[in-house]
Scaffold this motif. Structure first.
Motif, PDB file in Angstrom:
ATOM      1  N   GLU B 233       2.438  -4.465   5.266  1.00  0.00           N
ATOM      2  CA  GLU B 233       3.495  -4.368   4.253  1.00  0.00           C
ATOM      3  C   GLU B 233       4.536  -3.353   4.694  1.00  0.00           C
ATOM      4  OE1 GLU B 233       4.654  -5.874   1.966  1.00  0.00           O
ATOM      5  OE2 GLU B 233       5.186  -4.754   0.187  1.00  0.00           O
ATOM      6  N   ARG B 262       0.219  -1.267  -2.038  1.00  0.00           N
ATOM      7  CA  ARG B 262       0.260  -2.735  -1.989  1.00  0.00           C
ATOM      8  C   ARG B 262      -0.576  -3.257  -0.825  1.00  0.00           C
ATOM      9  NH1 ARG B 262       6.003  -2.497  -3.530  1.00  0.00           N
ATOM     10  NH2 ARG B 262       6.559  -2.713  -1.344  1.00  0.00           N
ATOM     11  N   TYR B 266      -3.943  -5.681  -1.065  1.00  0.00           N
ATOM     12  CA  TYR B 266      -4.135  -6.959  -0.365  1.00  0.00           C
ATOM     13  C   TYR B 266      -5.459  -6.950   0.396  1.00  0.00           C
ATOM     14  CZ  TYR B 266       0.890  -7.971  -1.014  1.00  0.00           C
ATOM     15  OH  TYR B 266       2.143  -8.215  -1.535  1.00  0.00           O
ATOM     16  N   ARG B 271      -7.020 -10.609   1.034  1.00  0.00           N
ATOM     17  CA  ARG B 271      -5.830 -11.467   1.124  1.00  0.00           C
ATOM     18  C   ARG B 271      -5.169 -11.401   2.508  1.00  0.00           C
ATOM     19  NH1 ARG B 271      -4.328 -13.387  -3.717  1.00  0.00           N
ATOM     20  NH2 ARG B 271      -5.261 -12.429  -5.555  1.00  0.00           N
ATOM     21  N   VAL B 272      -5.717 -10.562   3.393  1.00  0.00           N
ATOM     22  CA  VAL B 272      -5.091 -10.347   4.696  1.00  0.00           C
ATOM     23  C   VAL B 272      -5.918 -10.993   5.798  1.00  0.00           C
ATOM     24  CG1 VAL B 272      -4.116  -8.639   6.261  1.00  0.00           C
ATOM     25  CG2 VAL B 272      -4.382  -8.086   3.826  1.00  0.00           C
ATOM     26  N   ILE B 281      -0.624 -12.953   4.834  1.00  0.00           N
ATOM     27  CA  ILE B 281      -0.949 -12.321   3.546  1.00  0.00           C
ATOM     28  C   ILE B 281      -0.889 -13.387   2.467  1.00  0.00           C
ATOM     29  CG2 ILE B 281      -0.378 -10.469   1.937  1.00  0.00           C
ATOM     30  CD1 ILE B 281      -0.654  -9.137   4.522  1.00  0.00           C
ATOM     31  N   ASP B 283      -0.666 -13.631  -0.882  1.00  0.00           N
ATOM     32  CA  ASP B 283      -0.466 -12.824  -2.093  1.00  0.00           C
ATOM     33  C   ASP B 283      -0.368 -13.681  -3.330  1.00  0.00           C
ATOM     34  OD1 ASP B 283       1.904 -14.024  -1.514  1.00  0.00           O
ATOM     35  OD2 ASP B 283       3.128 -12.291  -1.989  1.00  0.00           O
TER      36      ASP B 283
END
Lengths: 283, 283, 283, 283
Positions: B233, B262, B266, B271-272, B281, B283
């Motif tokens: 990020e 953030r 994740y 989520r990564v 990602i 998201d």
């Protein structure tokens, strides 16, 4: 790459994804993109697939016939489109050129995947700009005391040009309810405020009066309720006490054209699903 | 809602989605969220599912056994995690409090879904803040001329506290290569510049010298190459000639803590996906 | 409203503002806008006034003569300009139309307060677009093995058209050092990256390779050092793993044209002071 | 560096800047920062100077006496403050900790130049967090059917702690009109929406219902009209269909605390001038 775009909305339950992806796998469909969204509050499920067209053994009609039983089983609202078939977009404008020029330029350099069969405007100012792009321009003046004849002509032109979609690129007239209904989900407007703030006329004057520190623009589908339709895209820009209303108008123009271009792009790529006066955007 | 999170990366081919969603449908798995991404350049396919745990007939081990043959068939890199099992995150800091305080506060109010078994710092300044949160604080000073003993102790503490993940919350020491490798994909750093600009020390001074109009921060996984690991990020904030270096440091702190929070979020939610020194990602 | 714009940079000391505002008050000058900045690090002072022209008893020449002794006393670098005298801006382009089209449209609708005596391009593609605006277009091809004749012709055209300022609107050639020096502080470039990241060719490819989460553009004055001149304006846009390099190019175009338009606007309004390879922007 | 901050608002006319800067130059005042704004619409002029205190031959009282005749001549609304005298800020909260924790942390690390004599809350939840910072905490419950006794106690505490300013850091009660008037221009609130959208209760629920694509927060001075006072600062964050109301609440918290911290910082540095229910911010 040519794709078929399959858009589905239906009540959520187990097995939807499996059923659809099984269907696609059965026919060796190559999934290029896929997105899903389960909305807990409404209990609805939304999905969008892009499938490589050349991987499938049928054309769009064949796809529709093969898929129809599944759609019925799950009570789906659905459509499938062919990326090779460009949508036909009628643009409407008044005197302000920024949104129209921006869309025309994006179209001209190949960024907007659509045909623009014509531009309709209630003033004649932008004719030359439009015609330079090789697009027919229709001047349909709207008389304040009797607007219906003008809207009849607008409707006739939209029909004649076989529009899939109408974009109000700062068209400063309010469409009559009958047209809003007839083209529900197919008329896109750009409103020059961050809705729901500053509905209606002269939003930048309203913003200046309130002393806000950000101004914005909202791209939305047109419904009978003024500036209250499903929102596709919004954006803002910072302002300060140094900015006059003229500055706000100027700064806002950039936000308007960007929000409109993004919103229209989503629509053209069948990335927008409308449900319950809101949108799901599979970007 | 308790979910199982299934994360998959594999070479792209027809039928992956069908196979996986079939598997899930076979066991009546209720898909809560699903995301897919086909990377045309690398030819890899990435997907993430969240499945309601109570809809499945097995626990995590059972899931793994049942899914293993499919994973093998498609040469998947994969993992499945249980949202009810919190990741254990060891935080590391130096003297600057902003990132640490931000993460601790988010954790304290329940926004960060993890356990924080301890904080390790090379200075003792932040002990009281950490201990107020009921978290053990370990002061491990790093001697400039011989850093290895300190890093041995850091490694011991990480192991002892069974960390799933280590966050360098403005820890101002460079981890030795051996630790970078050992915890590859599990150490998250926040660098106080918009990478790849201004690698290394004193990035705000570098930014001031160059006269940039935006400064930024980058949350990334740590690798042996300084500030060159996969980016999770980034964010920026506007600066002007009025801003001194002190102002940049102050403004940058807000960007750093937001980008780090953030990025960590994740990671905690699986989520990564890391591939080829870049991240996907979902998201 | 017609104004005189007085721009001053000088070593900081007590009494500068008093001296200048006294001077203005002596002649009943009505200050419309005023900005000051004391840079602690360099010890320099910067100021900009806009004074209503009709409130003053002299024209620009008279102003210069009356103010010269003060400027000398304080060792000022200074200039005064008349808002009624439009700057003459020569635009240079290659094949990419987005920046050029954006500037031309802003100029056409009266948003850019300048004259555009001509456009020079090393390809002929954009001729029709330029000529529609009523602006002469010069096609000056650059031969890879011998570029000097082309740049001689470019220089001749700039001189012939009496340009105050040259804008490289995605002109894909590097100006020779001699031109950079001759027009120092008067040539504005838009670079399609967030400098100092990704100097030189194909910055979007570099950005994709590094896996950044934001891409940007930088508007700066051209110097002999490639992409290293004083930065006027920068901006960024978010990207993700879903975005291909083509997407980045498309998204970046919007950032480029916005950053360039804002930067040029600052320049045209004499809001930019260059000092020490950095800029003070009195926006 | 210790400075005197001179803030002036008055009807615009020629000679204001000259008069003030002459005054300062007469006493060898070293201007560190200066900003002016002429509002064409209202015909008012605003200015702010920071003058190095040690360059002046008098203290704050002496300054006031010397400047008073000029202020009278130009009908100025004005004040002068000493940067060495910290403002006393009473914080008020309910149960939500994010804004309070953020302000306390900024204060704790020296970023907020003020004293915090106490925190007042209508719930006891945040006592421990406040007291860890060494700040007295007062729990003043508000009874739904008879709120006046609580507000009497709040007023008493504000007076007793000699507050220059009151910050409603997500204090979920509406102040009675009498307090709004008594502390006009000195009570700062953070509202969790992008005003004027979503006034009143549960703005995130309202935002979700409308389907907006950005949510925001507004830092403003409190007046008798709910959420209608002069706006100091606003900001927004992007949301999508994937975000539940809980997500919006979480994302909004970051916007709230940032907007509040920036707004309060402007106030503490005497950068905010209120005029006509709007603010001039000399940032």
């Amino acid at each position: 790459m040519r794709t078929f775009r399959l858009i589905i909305a239906c009540p959520d339950r187990v097995g939807i994804v499996a059923k659809v992806s099984n269907f696609l796998a059965t026919y060796n469909g190559w999934i290029q993109q896929a997105s899903q969204h389960a909305d807990e509050q409404s209990g609805w499920f939304f999905m969008r697939h892009e499938i490589r067209a050349e991987s499938l053994p049928f054309d769009l009609e064949g796809f529709k016939q093969a898929f129809a039983p599944i759609a019925k089983e799950f009570s789906m609202q659905w459509q499938v489109t062919d990326s090779a078939v460009k949508k036909r977009v009628v643009l409407m404008a008044s005197r302000e050129s920024h949104c129209l020029a921006d869309l025309l330029h994006r179209w001209h350099r190949g960024e907007m995947d659509c045909d623009i069969p014509c531009v309709i405007a209630n003033h004649d100012d932008l004719r030359s700009m439009v015609e330079w792009h090789g697009i027919p321009f229709f001047h349909v003046p709207v008389e304040a005391e009797n607007k219906q004849p003008a809207f009849d002509e607008v409707e006739r032109l939209i029909e004649e040009h076989d529009a899939d979609c109408v974009v109000l690129a700062r068209y400063m007239q309010i469409l009559p309810p009958q047209l809003c209904d007839k083209y529900a989900g197919r008329v896109i407007n750009i409103h020059h405020s961050f809705l729901p703030s500053f509905v209606g006329a002269k939003p930048y004057h309203q913003a200046a009066l309130r002393g806000v520190k950000l101004i914005g623009a909202t791209c939305h589908y047109v419904t009978q309720d003024l500036d209250a339709g499903p929102i596709i895209e919004q954006d803002v820009v910072r302002v300060s006490h140094r900015n006059t209303i003229d500055d706000m108008v100027r700064l806002g123009k950039d936000v308007e054209k960007m929000a409109l271009a993004r919103g229209l792009r989503y629509h053209l790529q069948d990335r927008v699903l409308i449900h319950d006066n809101k949108t799901v955007i599979f970007d």
